[in-house]
Design a protein around this motif. Structure first.
Motif, short mmCIF file in Angstrom:
data_model
loop_
_atom_site.label_atom_id
_atom_site.label_comp_id
_atom_site.label_asym_id
_atom_site.label_seq_id
_atom_site.Cartn_x
_atom_site.Cartn_y
_atom_site.Cartn_z
N PHE A 279 10.04 -13.14 -1.49
CA PHE A 279 9.95 -11.38 -0.19
C PHE A 279 9.99 -10.05 -0.18
O PHE A 279 9.73 -8.96 -0.37
CB PHE A 279 10.75 -12.90 1.62
CG PHE A 279 10.53 -11.46 2.15
CD1 PHE A 279 9.06 -11.36 3.29
CD2 PHE A 279 11.23 -10.58 2.59
CE1 PHE A 279 8.78 -10.34 3.99
CE2 PHE A 279 11.64 -9.88 3.88
CZ PHE A 279 10.20 -9.84 4.84
N GLY A 280 11.22 -10.27 -0.88
CA GLY A 280 11.24 -8.84 -0.83
C GLY A 280 11.24 -9.07 -2.38
O GLY A 280 11.00 -6.65 -2.34
N SER A 281 11.06 -8.74 -3.43
CA SER A 281 10.27 -8.30 -4.46
C SER A 281 8.68 -7.77 -3.88
O SER A 281 8.24 -6.42 -4.47
CB SER A 281 10.29 -9.13 -6.02
OG SER A 281 9.06 -9.11 -6.49
N ASP A 282 7.94 -8.62 -3.32
CA ASP A 282 6.40 -8.16 -3.15
C ASP A 282 6.89 -6.93 -2.10
O ASP A 282 5.82 -5.63 -2.09
CB ASP A 282 6.41 -9.60 -1.97
CG ASP A 282 6.06 -10.37 -3.27
OD1 ASP A 282 5.47 -9.98 -3.80
OD2 ASP A 282 4.94 -11.61 -2.46
N GLU B 34 -2.94 -2.81 -2.89
CA GLU B 34 -2.14 -4.26 -3.89
C GLU B 34 -1.11 -3.09 -2.81
O GLU B 34 -0.68 -4.91 -2.47
CB GLU B 34 -1.36 -2.76 -4.40
CG GLU B 34 -0.34 -3.54 -5.62
CD GLU B 34 -0.87 -4.61 -6.36
OE1 GLU B 34 -2.00 -5.01 -5.99
OE2 GLU B 34 0.05 -5.27 -7.28
N VAL B 35 -0.94 -2.82 -1.58
CA VAL B 35 -0.14 -2.57 -0.51
C VAL B 35 -0.09 -4.14 0.17
O VAL B 35 0.84 -4.71 0.97
CB VAL B 35 0.58 -1.50 -0.34
CG1 VAL B 35 0.81 -1.45 1.43
CG2 VAL B 35 0.22 -0.23 -0.53
N ALA B 36 -1.10 -4.12 0.99
CA ALA B 36 -2.17 -6.03 1.03
C ALA B 36 -1.71 -6.45 0.85
O ALA B 36 -1.23 -7.33 1.58
CB ALA B 36 -3.32 -4.68 1.43
N ARG B 37 -1.97 -6.91 -0.32
CA ARG B 37 -2.36 -7.69 -1.53
C ARG B 37 -0.36 -8.56 -1.18
O ARG B 37 -0.12 -9.32 -1.08
CB ARG B 37 -2.45 -7.77 -2.67
CG ARG B 37 -2.73 -9.15 -3.53
CD ARG B 37 -3.07 -8.79 -4.96
NE ARG B 37 -1.48 -8.15 -5.61
CZ ARG B 37 -0.77 -8.90 -5.60
NH1 ARG B 37 -0.68 -10.38 -5.77
NH2 ARG B 37 0.00 -8.46 -6.43
N LEU B 38 -0.27 -7.73 -1.70
CA LEU B 38 1.92 -7.47 -1.40
C LEU B 38 2.68 -7.97 -0.61
O LEU B 38 2.87 -8.56 -0.81
CB LEU B 38 2.34 -6.45 -2.11
CG LEU B 38 2.34 -6.29 -3.62
CD1 LEU B 38 2.78 -4.98 -3.87
CD2 LEU B 38 2.92 -7.05 -5.00
N THR B 39 1.94 -7.25 0.96
CA THR B 39 2.24 -7.75 1.84
C THR B 39 2.20 -8.72 2.37
O THR B 39 2.70 -10.10 3.48
CB THR B 39 1.63 -6.67 3.25
OG1 THR B 39 2.54 -5.09 2.51
CG2 THR B 39 2.66 -6.53 4.59
N ALA C 2 4.08 -11.31 0.60
CA ALA C 2 5.62 -12.18 1.10
C ALA C 2 5.64 -12.62 2.52
O ALA C 2 6.46 -13.55 2.45
CB ALA C 2 5.72 -10.26 1.15
N LYS C 3 4.51 -12.43 3.21
CA LYS C 3 4.36 -13.40 4.36
C LYS C 3 4.57 -14.81 3.67
O LYS C 3 4.82 -15.84 4.45
CB LYS C 3 3.52 -12.83 5.31
CG LYS C 3 4.40 -11.16 6.20
CD LYS C 3 3.16 -11.19 7.06
CE LYS C 3 3.32 -9.63 7.85
NZ LYS C 3 2.48 -9.12 8.55
N ALA C 4 3.20 -14.97 2.78
CA ALA C 4 3.17 -16.39 2.76
C ALA C 4 5.07 -16.46 2.25
O ALA C 4 4.88 -18.22 2.21
CB ALA C 4 1.97 -16.46 1.08
N ILE D 111 9.93 -6.60 9.74
CA ILE D 111 10.56 -5.34 9.00
C ILE D 111 9.44 -4.96 7.86
O ILE D 111 9.35 -4.14 7.84
CB ILE D 111 11.89 -5.70 8.76
CG1 ILE D 111 12.61 -5.98 9.77
CG2 ILE D 111 12.07 -4.94 7.53
CD1 ILE D 111 13.99 -6.81 9.19
N ALA D 112 9.07 -6.17 7.42
CA ALA D 112 7.79 -6.22 6.26
C ALA D 112 7.04 -5.13 6.93
O ALA D 112 6.25 -4.69 6.39
CB ALA D 112 6.92 -7.65 6.28
N ASP D 113 6.39 -5.71 7.75
CA ASP D 113 4.72 -4.55 8.92
C ASP D 113 5.17 -3.02 8.56
O ASP D 113 5.17 -2.08 8.74
CB ASP D 113 4.35 -5.69 10.32
CG ASP D 113 3.75 -6.64 9.89
OD1 ASP D 113 2.88 -6.47 8.54
OD2 ASP D 113 3.80 -7.26 10.69
#
Lengths: 300, 300
Positions: A214-217, A265-270, A273-275, A291-293
């Motif tokens: 999660f933190g890396s993504d 790429e931002v959408a994919r990483l987000t 992260a949530k997964a 917080i991620a959003d």
């Protein structure tokens, strides 16, 4: 959860809490040269979103842990973040006169004192982390937190990212170099904050692995979003600024893969992260998702 | 103790042992930028007496502890000592081009890299100290060692001494100021080394207190002896050098209380240090006593 505060209020609450903790970061019984203490606090109290402490505390609370047990670690990571800004701003590094609208540390206290204040903040971060023991965190978990802090902030982590960034200014030819810089300059301290907060609340190895992902993504997505805003911002300002503006020369994600692909790429990483969060089996992962959003949807 | 090596051999053995440990200080699996790693190792492997590691190991062995359990802490304190030299030599600080006959870090790698290599060494010291857990030191003792390292090396300790030294260059009017500098720039890391080594071997609070006294006395005596040698050396050189030689302007113990009184102070502190050792109830304090004599009797 009817009285659960909105995210902005939550972040504001933690920020206020951190101000009082950081103001008293140095034990009152210690004899510390006045100017050194002033120089340390000048940068430590200079504001900012306290994003890393928010991660520490939100991760602890996601596992049912307490803010008080997480606080020494939250202070530690903010000290590490602050020292890195003080040293980054030095004449031999980025040579910046202002940060967040205030004069940089060396412009106020001189270069030698800024180097020493940074050294003192970095050193004292480990004193603060060790104090998690007195806040009730088991000794084995405290040692793991300290080992992680040194790994994520040191030569393999943040300092390594800073070196790569400095060398990248001579010219970068591959996206992999930029990704390395983003991951180590930024994502590493996010990963530390999340796992360390979770460790104060007794996280399992599986939970720690999920929070690392999660933190890396999110760290990488946050930096790519920064790159995107840099480009969009600069395009909007093109009429006023000349092509020699250093920001226009900056190598960014859009420079390598274009604006749209960067946004994808931002959408994919987000999503990734949530997964990861869903796999972590946390008591309540909703705050971390918010917080991620918040981080990737910001427009400034 | 028929096969007990002479002190010089003992120090040489530890020095050789430390070389191989420090050479491999960074985990081989870590991805660290090449130049950063080179810059860190350039200063870490630049020799020196490895005095602080000798204190760590001798204190552990005085309590019947093992060299292997003490080694991660010995590496940690040498990294802290080394980072302090790298940063001290910077243009904004002492602006030195040479140290121990070799070019200083920033003369070889540039100022920015020297700042970052120092930061990386300081950070990695805590990673090394945390690894004492894997060497068999109990987690509570490891946390205490790390908390002490941050206290003795940070704003209340070595960095505080460095700041006072820098400010003292503008003029010192009291012996107390010079004593503060000597105690914090030098004695604090001695105190840390002795108590941390002892902690790896299960020291009691009483033993730790006695070793703190020993370290404080010997550290101060060591620095006063340094002051004395400075003055004696300069007097011998007076024929060749001019009065503008910066060393002649240096404020020393003899400057405040005279040469003879300074020599008496060294003797008094050495006796106090040895008396503290006798109170400590160590398994074998003879090696530490030998080291004390060696440090204050040196003539160069």
């Amino acid at each position: 959860m009817s009285n659960r505060p909105e995210l902005k209020q939550y972040i504001q609450d933690i920020s206020t809490y951190m101000e009082s903790r950081l103001q008293n970061a140095l034990p009152a019984s210690w004899q510390v040269p006045d100017t050194l203490q002033q120089s340390m606090l000048y940068s430590l109290m200079a504001g900012g979103k306290r994003l890393r402490p928010v991660f520490v505390i939100a991760a602890a609370e996601a596992l049912g842990g307490s803010r008080e047990a997480a606080a020494p670690v939250a202070c530690a990571v903010e000290m590490v973040h602050t020292y890195s800004l003080v040293h980054d701003d030095l004449p031999a590094m980025d040579n910046d006169d202002y940060r967040r609208g205030k004069l940089t540390n060396h412009k106020v206290y001189g270069e030698a004192m800024a180097i020493l204040a940074g050294d003192a903040l970095l050193t004292h971060a480990f004193h603060s982390a060790a104090a998690a023991l007195q806040a009730g965190v088991p000794a084995e978990a405290v040692v793991a937190i300290i080992s992680d802090l040194a790994e994520y902030a040191g030569p393999r982590g943040m300092v390594g990212g800073q070196v790569a960034d400095m060398q990248g200014e001579q010219g970068m030819t591959e996206l992999g170099q930029l990704q390395y810089i983003h991951l180590h300059k930024t994502a590493d301290l996010f990963m530390f904050s999340l796992t360390a907060g979770a460790r104060t609340a007794g996280a399992t190895e599986e939970q720690l692995a999920a929070l690392r992902q999660f933190g890396s993504d999110i760290g990488l997505a946050f930096q790519i979003q920064d790159d995107i805003l840099d480009v969009i911002g600069d395009e909007a300002k093109l009429g006023k600024k000349t092509q020699s503006d250093s920001k226009l020369q900056k190598v960014t994600y859009p420079y390598f893969i274009g604006l749209e692909e960067s946004q994808r790429e931002v959408a994919r990483l987000t999503a990734s992260a949530k997964a990861a969060l869903q796999q972590a089996g946390l008591q309540d992962s909703s705050r971390l998702e918010e917080i991620a959003d918040y981080l990737v949807q910001r427009d400034h």
